[in-house]
Write a protein that holds these residues in place. Sequence first.
Motif, PDB file in Angstrom:
ATOM      1  N   ASN A  37       1.136  -9.875   7.680  1.00 21.37           N
ATOM      2  CA  ASN A  37       1.860  -9.102   8.204  1.00 21.37           C
ATOM      3  C   ASN A  37       3.118  -9.446   8.614  1.00 21.37           C
ATOM      4  N   GLY A  70       0.815  -1.162  -0.114  1.00 20.52           N
ATOM      5  CA  GLY A  70      -0.063   0.057  -0.020  1.00 20.52           C
ATOM      6  C   GLY A  70       0.865   1.283  -0.085  1.00 20.52           C
ATOM      7  N   PRO A  71       0.181   2.242  -0.027  1.00 17.76           N
ATOM      8  CA  PRO A  71       0.793   3.758   0.053  1.00 17.76           C
ATOM      9  C   PRO A  71       1.414   3.948   1.273  1.00 17.76           C
ATOM     10  N   LEU A  99       8.119   1.337   3.033  1.00 18.75           N
ATOM     11  CA  LEU A  99       7.571   0.542   1.809  1.00 18.75           C
ATOM     12  C   LEU A  99       8.675  -0.352   1.375  1.00 18.75           C
TER      13      LEU A  99
HETATM   14  N1  SAH Z   1       0.750   3.924   7.686  1.00 17.18           N
HETATM   15  C1  SAH Z   1       0.405   2.698   6.992  1.00 17.18           C
HETATM   16  C2  SAH Z   1       1.783   1.991   6.736  1.00 17.18           C
HETATM   17  C3  SAH Z   1       2.028   2.139   5.386  1.00 17.18           C
HETATM   18  S1  SAH Z   1       3.528   1.550   4.859  1.00 17.18           S
HETATM   19  C4  SAH Z   1      -0.556   1.824   7.745  1.00 17.18           C
HETATM   20  O1  SAH Z   1      -0.605   2.175   9.097  1.00 17.18           O
HETATM   21  O2  SAH Z   1      -1.065   0.887   7.353  1.00 17.18           O
HETATM   22  C5  SAH Z   1       3.420   0.985   3.357  1.00 17.18           C
HETATM   23  C6  SAH Z   1       3.114  -0.300   3.094  1.00 17.18           C
HETATM   24  O3  SAH Z   1       4.330  -1.297   3.411  1.00 17.18           O
HETATM   25  C7  SAH Z   1       2.212  -0.912   3.491  1.00 17.18           C
HETATM   26  O4  SAH Z   1       0.853  -0.690   3.054  1.00 17.18           O
HETATM   27  C8  SAH Z   1       2.441  -2.323   3.518  1.00 17.18           C
HETATM   28  O5  SAH Z   1       1.944  -2.788   2.125  1.00 17.18           O
HETATM   29  C9  SAH Z   1       3.712  -2.338   3.729  1.00 17.18           C
HETATM   30  N2  SAH Z   1       4.131  -2.518   4.938  1.00 17.18           N
HETATM   31  C10 SAH Z   1       4.721  -1.553   6.114  1.00 17.18           C
HETATM   32  N3  SAH Z   1       5.093  -2.125   7.221  1.00 17.18           N
HETATM   33  C11 SAH Z   1       4.299  -3.495   7.282  1.00 17.18           C
HETATM   34  C12 SAH Z   1       4.180  -4.658   8.065  1.00 17.18           C
HETATM   35  N4  SAH Z   1       4.429  -4.434   9.333  1.00 17.18           N
HETATM   36  N5  SAH Z   1       3.816  -5.605   7.487  1.00 17.18           N
HETATM   37  C13 SAH Z   1       3.257  -5.989   6.494  1.00 17.18           C
HETATM   38  N6  SAH Z   1       3.543  -4.940   5.527  1.00 17.18           N
HETATM   39  C14 SAH Z   1       3.976  -3.708   5.729  1.00 17.18           C
END
Ligand code: SAH
Length: 260
Positions: free
Chosen positions: A139, A120-121, A150
């Motif tokens: 996750n 995601g963004p 990202l």
């Molecule tokens: N502030 C946003 C995070 C966006 S980080 C939120 O609270 O959802 C951008 C992208 O990186 C996320 O949409 C996801 O695709 C990935 N990402 C970031 N941290 C992650 C995590 N702990 N687990 C899985 N994907 C993650």
Amino acid sequence: MTVGIHRDNVAIVLQRPRYPENIGAAARAMRNMGFSQLIVVSPGIWDEERIRRLATHAAGPVVDTIRRCDDLQTALSPFHYVIGTTARLGGQRPVIKSPEVLAQNLIPLSLTNTIAIVFGPEDRGLTAEDLKYCHQTVNIPTVNFSSLNLAQAVMVICYCLSTAGRPDLPPPTPRLANRAELDRLDAELTETLVRIGYVNPENPDYWMSRIRRFFARIGLRAGDAGILRGICRQIRTYGERQYAEGRQAEKSSTGRESAF
Ligand code: SAH
């Protein structure tokens, strides 16, 4: 013989990334781990110089072949299996809390199906609407602060996929319906269930999201989706025919009455 993921069948999809540097760094992470298909959906800024600076020369070929799309649904339509990544836990949707477990599960799928992993963004992550297209969500576990950069999230997932192996050849998962087939089924089923009063037209997603999760769990094949669409069409035709016959009977009984 150890069997690993079929890398050619895996694509990384960046949904609405805001910063070109993250696109470049994601391309580099992919190159490090042997993945090459990158799809970028509706980027905030498209600046190739900034992308290439972070991608470095080595990931140039990944950048050269980036597929750009205007919307996520179109981007995902050819894929048979879609994984959403999320920093957030909670909500109704079950989330796999281990990229390693995900990687193990994807090995047999990747032998016969194409897989998209969606990120995601930077500011908000994937929306509920984006997650509608995902069969599963994963996750990356963290300590206290859950939001990874990202491109770093792309790296962790690519690393887990790249290093996963199974000791022997698992039975390949049969070829599943692709997203476009599932989206057509979704539209027909929603329309049918609204018409027969099973789903509330004010809030169809409430029930449809459960049905979508059920379909994702059982893994519909293209033929299964076709059968279900056929049943939907037949239900609608039957309803329309009954309605028309009822109207006809009403008319003739009114006609008879007026004759008296
Ligand atoms: N502030 C946003 C995070 C966006 S980080 C939120 O609270 O959802 C951008 C992208 O990186 C996320 O949409 C996801 O695709 C990935 N990402 C970031 N941290 C992650 C995590 N702990 N687990 C899985 N994907 C993650």
